[in-house]
Design a protein around this motif. Sequence first.
Motif, PDB file in Angstrom:
ATOM      1  N   LEU A  91      28.251 -43.521  -5.119  1.00 29.57           N
ATOM      2  CA  LEU A  91      28.812 -43.447  -6.466  1.00 29.57           C
ATOM      3  C   LEU A  91      28.631 -44.762  -7.223  1.00 29.57           C
ATOM      4  N   LEU A  92      28.219 -44.650  -8.490  1.00 28.40           N
ATOM      5  CA  LEU A  92      28.118 -45.818  -9.378  1.00 28.40           C
ATOM      6  C   LEU A  92      28.876 -45.518 -10.666  1.00 28.40           C
ATOM      7  N   PRO A  93      29.516 -46.541 -11.269  1.00 33.97           N
ATOM      8  CA  PRO A  93      30.300 -46.326 -12.493  1.00 33.97           C
ATOM      9  C   PRO A  93      29.458 -46.400 -13.766  1.00 33.97           C
ATOM     10  N   HIS A  94      28.538 -45.482 -13.934  1.00 34.81           N
ATOM     11  CA  HIS A  94      27.699 -45.370 -15.141  1.00 34.81           C
ATOM     12  C   HIS A  94      27.079 -46.733 -15.525  1.00 34.81           C
ATOM     13  N   VAL A  95      26.297 -47.269 -14.602  1.00 36.10           N
ATOM     14  CA  VAL A  95      25.728 -48.619 -14.803  1.00 36.10           C
ATOM     15  C   VAL A  95      24.206 -48.620 -14.947  1.00 36.10           C
ATOM     16  N   ASP A 101      25.607 -41.470 -10.915  1.00 39.09           N
ATOM     17  CA  ASP A 101      25.948 -42.570 -11.831  1.00 39.09           C
ATOM     18  C   ASP A 101      26.805 -42.062 -12.987  1.00 39.09           C
ATOM     19  N   GLU A 121      34.350 -38.964 -17.459  1.00 40.38           N
ATOM     20  CA  GLU A 121      34.415 -40.394 -17.144  1.00 40.38           C
ATOM     21  C   GLU A 121      35.601 -41.043 -17.848  1.00 40.38           C
ATOM     22  N   PRO A 122      36.298 -42.021 -17.250  1.00 46.02           N
ATOM     23  CA  PRO A 122      36.009 -42.596 -15.929  1.00 46.02           C
ATOM     24  C   PRO A 122      36.728 -41.894 -14.767  1.00 46.02           C
ATOM     25  N   ASN A 123      37.081 -40.627 -14.958  1.00 44.30           N
ATOM     26  CA  ASN A 123      37.759 -39.907 -13.872  1.00 44.30           C
ATOM     27  C   ASN A 123      36.736 -39.324 -12.908  1.00 44.30           C
ATOM     28  N   VAL A 124      36.765 -39.812 -11.670  1.00 45.00           N
ATOM     29  CA  VAL A 124      35.871 -39.312 -10.625  1.00 45.00           C
ATOM     30  C   VAL A 124      36.718 -38.435  -9.706  1.00 45.00           C
TER      31      VAL A 124
END
Length: 319
Positions: free
Chosen positions: A276-280, A256, A261-264
């Motif tokens: 993968l989750l966008p820091h949620v 998460d 961030e937001p570079n994965v």
Amino acid sequence: SDQPVAILVPGRIHPRVLERLKEDFEIVAVPMGPPTDIDPGIRDRIRGVAISGVLDNGWIDRLPNLEIVSNFGVGYDGVDTAKALQHDIIVTHTPDVLNDEVADTTIALLLNTLREYPRAENYLREGRWKSEGPYPLTPLSLRGRHVGILGLGRIGIEIARRLEPFKVRIGYHTRTRRDGLPYTYYPSLKAMAEEVDTLISIVPGTAATHKIFTSEIFAALGPNGVFINVGRGTSVDEEALAEALRSRTIAAAGLDVFYDEPNVPQALLDLPNVSLLPHVASASVPTRNAMADLVVDNLIGWFREKKVITPVPETPVKA
Ligand code: NDP
């Protein structure tokens, strides 16, 4: 003077913070990043900061009357508390109100990683159930797993409690052992990685947790190993993780949070065995509203009666 206290807000923040701050304070909105020029008359009235993300240290040098930084989020690695302490500035954060939400998300991410639910849903949506038949059986399962949690604080303990009804073995590592818990204590991350097959990280982003998930830890976790990170991306050597996933040194990962961030990293995006989750983890309307309220209530408490609700331990409030 009868002029209102001004609160600096660098970058974006939850709209409820701004709505509520407007009632008691003057808001000075500036871009995220290094200080911009502001009128000295306004500058000298800025006595508080509300921040979601990284507070540039230049602001602490530039604001002579700054007393408090109210951080949106329980993790406050975006605020230099040592610098704040030098300037007698209190830092507050938003603990506890998000424990349940983050623990729920952790369990969901663990199951998504093991059982590939997001991938299975995409398969259905792409019409492949009809054209190709049932989704392939997942090689991994939660059944019989042995989970080790790095960090057993406010959120870690909620993750452990949620894992109990899943009938897995549960252990943890923290620097200080906790008494009276039915979970196995491991004296180091390495020792835990050697014993468990599932690692969950819920530690803060600090110097002591910087890149502690190394190729050595992934090798210790082993080929049936699953790594879940909901703490901070800075704890992970992402190149080592991508290589461990690619070479099947470990089986899968669920993330998460990311190093930058937001570079994965493309290497992670390209792998099939990572969810993968966008820091949620805390990102629901009710939980974010509660966090926004705590950001504002710390500022109101300070300026009305010199009382903050949730200061961080590094900047104790002097009476
Ligand atoms: P707490 O301070 O309550 O717990 C932190 C835990 O980590 C403690 O058990 C602490 O034990 C342990 N810990 C800290 N440093 C180390 C270390 N170097 N080695 C081993 N263990 C360590 O924090 P919370 O549970 O409230 O939150 C934890 C973190 O989770 C936050 O700081 C934030 O970064 C992250 N988080 C991420 C979210 C997301 O959206 N993905 C949402 C919310 C939080 P000890 O000190 O004994 O070592």
